[in-house]
Design an enzyme around this catalytic site. Structure first.
Site, PDB file in Angstrom:
ATOM      1  N   GLU A  28      -7.778  -5.421  -0.525  1.00 42.60           N
ATOM      2  CA  GLU A  28      -8.295  -6.169  -1.669  1.00 42.60           C
ATOM      3  C   GLU A  28      -8.243  -7.679  -1.494  1.00 42.60           C
ATOM      4  OE1 GLU A  28      -9.936  -4.167  -3.073  1.00 42.60           O
ATOM      5  OE2 GLU A  28      -9.002  -3.103  -4.737  1.00 42.60           O
ATOM      6  N   HIS A  75       0.848  -1.193   0.000  1.00 40.41           N
ATOM      7  CA  HIS A  75       0.000   0.000   0.000  1.00 40.41           C
ATOM      8  C   HIS A  75       0.880   1.237   0.000  1.00 40.41           C
ATOM      9  CE1 HIS A  75      -3.154   2.840   1.202  1.00 40.41           C
ATOM     10  NE2 HIS A  75      -3.961   1.962   0.646  1.00 40.41           N
TER      11      HIS A  75
HETATM   12  N1  ACO Z   1       4.242  -7.345  -4.581  1.00 40.27           N
HETATM   13  C1  ACO Z   1       5.577  -7.325  -4.727  1.00 40.27           C
HETATM   14  N2  ACO Z   1       6.315  -6.214  -4.578  1.00 40.27           N
HETATM   15  C2  ACO Z   1       5.683  -5.098  -4.257  1.00 40.27           C
HETATM   16  C3  ACO Z   1       4.293  -5.038  -4.075  1.00 40.27           C
HETATM   17  C4  ACO Z   1       3.563  -6.233  -4.243  1.00 40.27           C
HETATM   18  N3  ACO Z   1       2.253  -6.275  -4.077  1.00 40.27           N
HETATM   19  N4  ACO Z   1       3.941  -3.773  -3.762  1.00 40.27           N
HETATM   20  C5  ACO Z   1       5.050  -3.040  -3.742  1.00 40.27           C
HETATM   21  N5  ACO Z   1       6.122  -3.832  -4.042  1.00 40.27           N
HETATM   22  C6  ACO Z   1       7.510  -3.443  -4.103  1.00 40.27           C
HETATM   23  C7  ACO Z   1       7.860  -2.794  -5.429  1.00 40.27           C
HETATM   24  O1  ACO Z   1       8.243  -3.747  -6.388  1.00 40.27           O
HETATM   25  C8  ACO Z   1       9.005  -1.901  -5.015  1.00 40.27           C
HETATM   26  O2  ACO Z   1      10.153  -2.681  -4.866  1.00 40.27           O
HETATM   27  P1  ACO Z   1      11.601  -2.087  -5.302  1.00 40.27           P
HETATM   28  O3  ACO Z   1      11.801  -0.860  -4.459  1.00 40.27           O
HETATM   29  O4  ACO Z   1      12.530  -3.214  -4.972  1.00 40.27           O
HETATM   30  O5  ACO Z   1      11.481  -1.805  -6.763  1.00 40.27           O
HETATM   31  C9  ACO Z   1       8.587  -1.428  -3.622  1.00 40.27           C
HETATM   32  O6  ACO Z   1       7.726  -2.439  -3.108  1.00 40.27           O
HETATM   33  C10 ACO Z   1       7.854  -0.094  -3.620  1.00 40.27           C
HETATM   34  O7  ACO Z   1       6.852  -0.130  -4.615  1.00 40.27           O
HETATM   35  P2  ACO Z   1       6.091   1.172  -5.140  1.00 40.27           P
HETATM   36  O8  ACO Z   1       5.553   0.860  -6.504  1.00 40.27           O
HETATM   37  O9  ACO Z   1       6.933   2.387  -4.976  1.00 40.27           O
HETATM   38  O10 ACO Z   1       4.934   1.297  -4.105  1.00 40.27           O
HETATM   39  P3  ACO Z   1       3.634   2.164  -4.250  1.00 40.27           P
HETATM   40  O11 ACO Z   1       3.418   2.865  -2.972  1.00 40.27           O
HETATM   41  O12 ACO Z   1       3.676   3.034  -5.469  1.00 40.27           O
HETATM   42  O13 ACO Z   1       2.567   1.021  -4.531  1.00 40.27           O
HETATM   43  C11 ACO Z   1       0.680  -0.328  -4.603  1.00 40.27           C
HETATM   44  C12 ACO Z   1       1.416   0.766  -3.823  1.00 40.27           C
HETATM   45  C13 ACO Z   1       0.404   0.175  -6.028  1.00 40.27           C
HETATM   46  C14 ACO Z   1      -0.636  -0.644  -3.927  1.00 40.27           C
HETATM   47  C15 ACO Z   1       1.577  -1.596  -4.657  1.00 40.27           C
HETATM   48  O14 ACO Z   1       1.849  -2.063  -3.352  1.00 40.27           O
HETATM   49  C16 ACO Z   1       0.986  -2.709  -5.521  1.00 40.27           C
HETATM   50  O15 ACO Z   1       1.169  -2.685  -6.746  1.00 40.27           O
HETATM   51  N6  ACO Z   1       0.264  -3.694  -4.897  1.00 40.27           N
HETATM   52  C17 ACO Z   1      -0.366  -4.760  -5.665  1.00 40.27           C
HETATM   53  C18 ACO Z   1      -1.685  -4.287  -6.265  1.00 40.27           C
HETATM   54  C19 ACO Z   1      -2.756  -4.095  -5.188  1.00 40.27           C
HETATM   55  O16 ACO Z   1      -2.917  -4.896  -4.288  1.00 40.27           O
HETATM   56  N7  ACO Z   1      -3.518  -3.000  -5.363  1.00 40.27           N
HETATM   57  C20 ACO Z   1      -4.591  -2.617  -4.405  1.00 40.27           C
HETATM   58  C21 ACO Z   1      -4.124  -1.527  -3.496  1.00 40.27           C
HETATM   59  S1  ACO Z   1      -5.342  -1.140  -2.257  1.00 40.27           S
HETATM   60  C22 ACO Z   1      -6.369  -0.006  -3.009  1.00 40.27           C
HETATM   61  O17 ACO Z   1      -5.972   0.823  -3.764  1.00 40.27           O
HETATM   62  C23 ACO Z   1      -7.834  -0.082  -2.775  1.00 40.27           C
END
Ligand code: ACO
Length: 363
Positions: free
Chosen positions: A305, A246
């Protein structure tokens, strides 16, 4: 400049507070935990709308007014044609919602809350060749949604589970869809325009589109013993694990636990297959352990989710309609934010920094 506007405060709000460090969510002065125990969705609508509409009725009358809105919105069924039925229900719901007139009054607001609640079950049924079921204005919002989906009254536990879901997702700070709603509201365009923009933002898998892929993941894993190898392989391929991580929460999303409680309630009522729940719990445990090991510097925990997926599946919604069901709960938050922005805010118009080529200076 913060990439993705992370940590940028872009609005002041009385509506909700997301404490990402402690994993707490406050909705208009009440904790999520308090709200999901014994509150109706209609009472949360009253809470979020308070001060933003003149002559806002109290909960019972508001429930009746929302029932009347469901009936008004159902009259649009004659507009459903083959092209619209070819769309996934979430996109079909968006197309139907676009038929509603713009406005800033309570009637427009209630029609917008009713729209996904009525259009999604209508389209789900019609895509299966079934007749849509007309709303019953005397029922609670959650119970009527399930009745419109299935044609029979839901069990008490099922209506309670959907009521919990709708409350849990009703508002959540300045998430992407709510920000979109506020940007539109800042132009004074009207509530329907705000909600349409917000629904479009919600649809993406990084925001509200994750629960369908969560179920795809569970199906693909198939058995608890296969979870670890499957998850490792997905991460090796650079995939993200849906339902985890998140932007704001650095600990467990409190909404995950609210929904896990609702899922357990459904399990006790025999509505959810115990094997499905056991698989989900095994996948969650394996994913958390693997993410902790592979991303030691980025706390990644279960988000809203993951258990949304199980809950909506158990209630009988098809996965391509999950985002429309999310919108059934979140529209009230979008509208409250849009009103707050339109009443007290200024046009949202940030700057960009130009990094492209410049024309040659005139000699
Ligand atoms: N699985 C694996 N790695 C992840 C995940 C995940 N679900 N989420 C974040 N990371 C990692 C990224 O790869 C990144 O790693 P790195 O620094 O080694 O490259 C690091 O964590 C930071 O990621 P960001 O993209 O900067 O995080 P951001 O805050 O932008 O993303 C998000 C938040 C989009 C929700 C992300 O965690 C994600 O894509 N989750 C999966 C999709 C999901 O569950 N979406 C629903 C969110 S809840 C809602 O909106 C209602």
């Amino acid at each position: 400049m913060e990439n993705g506007l992370e940590d940028v405060v872009a609005a002041e709000t009385v509506l909700s507070d997301v404490d990402g460090a402690r994993g707490r969510l406050i909705i208009r002065g009440m904790s999520l935990d308090e709200l999901v125990h014994g509150t109706s969705y209609e009472a949360v609508v009253e809470r979020l709308f308070s001060g933003f509409f003149e002559n806002l009725p109290f909960t019972d009358d508001l429930a009746a007014a929302l029932g009347a809105a469901r009936v008004r919105v159902f009259a649009h069924r004659s507009a459903v044609d083959a092209a619209l039925l070819a769309l996934p229900p979430t996109e079909g719901t968006r197309a139907m919602l676009a038929r509603l007139a713009d406005g800033d009054d309570l009637e427009t607001a209630l029609d917008l809350i009713a729209a996904p609640a009525v259009f999604a079950p209508m389209l789900i049924r019609m895509r299966q060749g079934l007749e849509p079921i007309a709303p019953d204005a005397t029922l609670g919002h959650a119970a009527d949604i399930l009745r419109m989906l299935r044609g029979v009254a839901p069990a008490t536990a099922e209506a309670a589970a959907l009521n919990t879901y709708l409350i849990t997702v009703s508002d959540h700070g300045l998430n992407a869809s709510t920000f979109a709603a506020r940007v539109i509201a800042s132009t004074q365009a009207g509530l329907t325009s705000s909600v349409l923009a917000a629904l479009s933002a919600l649809k993406g898998p990084l925001h509200g589109g994750a629960p369908g892929p969560v179920l795809d993941m569970l199906d693909s894993i198939g058995a608890p013993a296969k979870a670890e190898a499957w998850l490792e392989s997905a991460l090796d391929h650079g995939d993200r694990l849906m339902g985890f991580g998140h932007r704001v929460y650095r600990v467990r999303d409190p909404r995950a636990d609210a929904l896990k409680g609702a899922v357990r309630g459904l399990a006790e009522a025999g509505t959810i297959d115990p094997a499905r729940l056991a698989l989900a719990e095994a996948v969650e445990a394996a994913a958390l352990a693997i993410l902790k090991r592979r991303k030691p510097n980025r706390p990644l925990d279960t988000n809203v989710e993951f258990y949304t997926a199980l809950l909506l599946e158990a209630l009988g919604f098809p996965r391509d309609a999950f985002t429309a069901v999310f919108a059934m709960g979140r529209t009230v938050g979008w509208i409250a934010h849009a009103r707050e922005q339109a009443l007290g805010g200024r046009l949202i118009r940030p700057q960009s920094r130009y990094i492209g080529p410049r024309p040659k200076e005139a000699a």
